[in-house]
Design a protein around this motif. Structure first.
Motif, PDB file in Angstrom:
ATOM      1  N   LEU A 176      -3.186   8.554   3.988  1.00 28.91           N
ATOM      2  CA  LEU A 176      -4.056   7.591   3.313  1.00 28.91           C
ATOM      3  C   LEU A 176      -3.603   6.153   3.555  1.00 28.91           C
ATOM      4  O   LEU A 176      -4.420   5.249   3.741  1.00 28.91           O
ATOM      5  CB  LEU A 176      -4.125   7.889   1.821  1.00 28.91           C
ATOM      6  N   THR A 177      -2.295   5.939   3.566  1.00 27.66           N
ATOM      7  CA  THR A 177      -1.769   4.602   3.853  1.00 27.66           C
ATOM      8  C   THR A 177      -2.136   4.176   5.263  1.00 27.66           C
ATOM      9  O   THR A 177      -2.597   3.053   5.489  1.00 27.66           O
ATOM     10  CB  THR A 177      -0.243   4.580   3.669  1.00 27.66           C
ATOM     11  N   THR A 232       0.798  -1.227   0.000  1.00 24.97           N
ATOM     12  CA  THR A 232       0.000   0.000   0.000  1.00 24.97           C
ATOM     13  C   THR A 232       0.834   1.281   0.000  1.00 24.97           C
ATOM     14  O   THR A 232       0.510   2.213  -0.742  1.00 24.97           O
ATOM     15  CB  THR A 232      -0.985  -0.003   1.178  1.00 24.97           C
ATOM     16  N   TRP A 238       0.118   7.237  -6.529  1.00 28.42           N
ATOM     17  CA  TRP A 238      -1.194   7.827  -6.779  1.00 28.42           C
ATOM     18  C   TRP A 238      -1.264   9.278  -6.309  1.00 28.42           C
ATOM     19  O   TRP A 238      -1.897  10.122  -6.936  1.00 28.42           O
ATOM     20  CB  TRP A 238      -2.245   6.984  -6.079  1.00 28.42           C
ATOM     21  N   VAL A 239      -0.604   9.583  -5.174  1.00 20.14           N
ATOM     22  CA  VAL A 239      -0.653  10.909  -4.555  1.00 20.14           C
ATOM     23  C   VAL A 239       0.737  11.526  -4.641  1.00 20.14           C
ATOM     24  O   VAL A 239       1.740  10.857  -4.423  1.00 20.14           O
ATOM     25  CB  VAL A 239      -1.101  10.789  -3.073  1.00 20.14           C
ATOM     26  N   GLN A 286      -5.916   3.307   5.502  1.00 20.17           N
ATOM     27  CA  GLN A 286      -6.268   2.026   4.891  1.00 20.17           C
ATOM     28  C   GLN A 286      -5.818   0.856   5.740  1.00 20.17           C
ATOM     29  O   GLN A 286      -6.594  -0.071   6.010  1.00 20.17           O
ATOM     30  CB  GLN A 286      -5.616   1.900   3.510  1.00 20.17           C
ATOM     31  N   ALA A 319       0.111  10.800   1.261  1.00 20.63           N
ATOM     32  CA  ALA A 319       0.403   9.379   1.042  1.00 20.63           C
ATOM     33  C   ALA A 319       0.493   8.654   2.384  1.00 20.63           C
ATOM     34  O   ALA A 319      -0.047   7.554   2.549  1.00 20.63           O
ATOM     35  CB  ALA A 319       1.689   9.215   0.252  1.00 20.63           C
ATOM     36  N   THR A 329       0.311   3.997  -2.985  1.00 18.55           N
ATOM     37  CA  THR A 329      -0.236   5.304  -2.606  1.00 18.55           C
ATOM     38  C   THR A 329       0.722   6.424  -3.017  1.00 18.55           C
ATOM     39  O   THR A 329       0.274   7.490  -3.440  1.00 18.55           O
ATOM     40  CB  THR A 329      -0.522   5.350  -1.094  1.00 18.55           C
ATOM     41  N   CYS A 330       2.018   6.184  -2.911  1.00 15.53           N
ATOM     42  CA  CYS A 330       2.990   7.198  -3.347  1.00 15.53           C
ATOM     43  C   CYS A 330       2.910   7.450  -4.847  1.00 15.53           C
ATOM     44  O   CYS A 330       3.149   8.564  -5.314  1.00 15.53           O
ATOM     45  CB  CYS A 330       4.407   6.764  -2.985  1.00 15.53           C
TER      46      CYS A 330
END
Length: 95
Positions: free
Chosen positions: A44-45, A27, A34-35, A48, A41, A31-32
């Motif tokens: 959000l990580t 993840t 995506w963001v 989740q 990042a 995430t890195c």
């Protein structure tokens, strides 16, 4: 009530743990990508991973609600209340 006596199969629980660990490792990288912000990042990580591990812990607790833990059902008190109600049925005035 039969389902309350049957725990989840051991291979299923082991697979869930492995998948959660895999999710925990993958993840942050996804995430890195995506963001663009490292702060978001990380947030959000964390959200989740915390969410999924919390659901796993709740599921483990719900799997066996009959024990001596703080969150377990008060089985003895429930049984005593049921016995009192059943004794009421044995009284002569009860129809």
């Amino acid at each position: 009530a039969k389902i309350a006596r049957i725990p989840l199969p051991f291979p299923y629980m082991q697979t869930m743990e492995v998948l959660l660990l895999f999710h925990w490792l993958v993840t942050p990288f996804l995430t890195c990508m995506w963001v663009k912000s490292f702060f978001w990042a990380g947030v959000l990580t964390f959200m989740q991973i915390f969410f999924f591990w919390s659901l796993n812990c709740i599921a483990c607790e719900l799997e066996n609600p009959f024990g001596e833990d703080v969150n377990d059902l008060p089985v003895q008190e429930l049984q005593q209340a049921m016995n009192r109600r059943l004794l009421l049925l044995l009284r002569p005035g009860t129809q």
